[in-house]
Design a protein around this motif. Sequence first.
Motif, short mmCIF file in Angstrom:
data_model
loop_
_atom_site.label_atom_id
_atom_site.label_comp_id
_atom_site.label_asym_id
_atom_site.label_seq_id
_atom_site.Cartn_x
_atom_site.Cartn_y
_atom_site.Cartn_z
N ALA A 141 0.81 -1.22 0.00
CA ALA A 141 0.00 0.00 0.00
C ALA A 141 0.84 1.28 0.00
O ALA A 141 0.50 2.25 -0.68
CB ALA A 141 -0.94 0.00 1.20
N LYS A 144 2.32 1.70 -3.38
CA LYS A 144 1.24 1.99 -4.33
C LYS A 144 0.78 3.44 -4.22
O LYS A 144 0.55 4.10 -5.24
CB LYS A 144 0.05 1.05 -4.07
N GLY A 193 -5.75 6.42 7.07
CA GLY A 193 -5.30 6.19 5.70
C GLY A 193 -5.11 7.50 4.96
O GLY A 193 -4.14 7.66 4.21
#
Length: 257
Positions: A141, A144, A193
């Motif tokens: 993640a 990415k 996040g």
Amino acid sequence: MNSRANQLKAFDRLLTIMDELRAQCPWDKKQTMETLRHLTIEETYELGDAILDNDLEEVKKELGDVLLHIIFYAKIGSETNDFDIADVCNSICEKLISRHPHIYGDVKVENEEDVKRNWENLKLKEGKKSVLEGVPKSLPALVKANRIQEKVAGVGFDWEAPNQVWEKVEEELAEFKTEVQSGNQDAMESEFGDVMFSMVNYARFLNINPENALERTNKKFSKRFQYLEEKAKAINKPLKDMSLAEMDVFWEEAKSL
């Protein structure tokens, strides 16, 4: 360094060895692209470790392992008449030529940013529906997030200045703090996040690779903690029996090393 002739000779030697292993070795005979996939990922991470450690001897060895996997996939592809190593090489050569019109054509560029923008625009002209198509779904993640931001920045979807990105970081931190106070677990995760994504974006503006930065901290923490373990063992006292104050003495020692 080796001459081009010697480099080609070495490459030919590797191709010959791959042919022999595929024909004669029981393990190599059984491999498929699917069985090699996780091993390739592992080898790539090992190469990454060697690069971060600046161990050039190890980088050389790990590059060999990665190259072997490329040769292996090409060998399997040749057995089904889908492609061989020449097709692989020619494919990337053609892509590099088409993606560098400022070298092989008449396009003019002023700097690296112009090159990046041209690269992404050329990919869209080649038939890609989205600039994000080139971001592998299975990437970790953190990596990415960085690649997504690089991709969209390549077509102009970006902040203008670092201070704007930092303001976004502060905004996301405030929203995260609000959700922590609310106690809503799902909302906390969502906002956390957002904080991480905005921090990755800020790192990009500072020319910091977030994956490398975090891995450096992982290594630093691990080294210090292992020093703490060694000191605890030296005084014959398990960590679980030590107070935080006792552990902190050795931790501070480790920081000074």
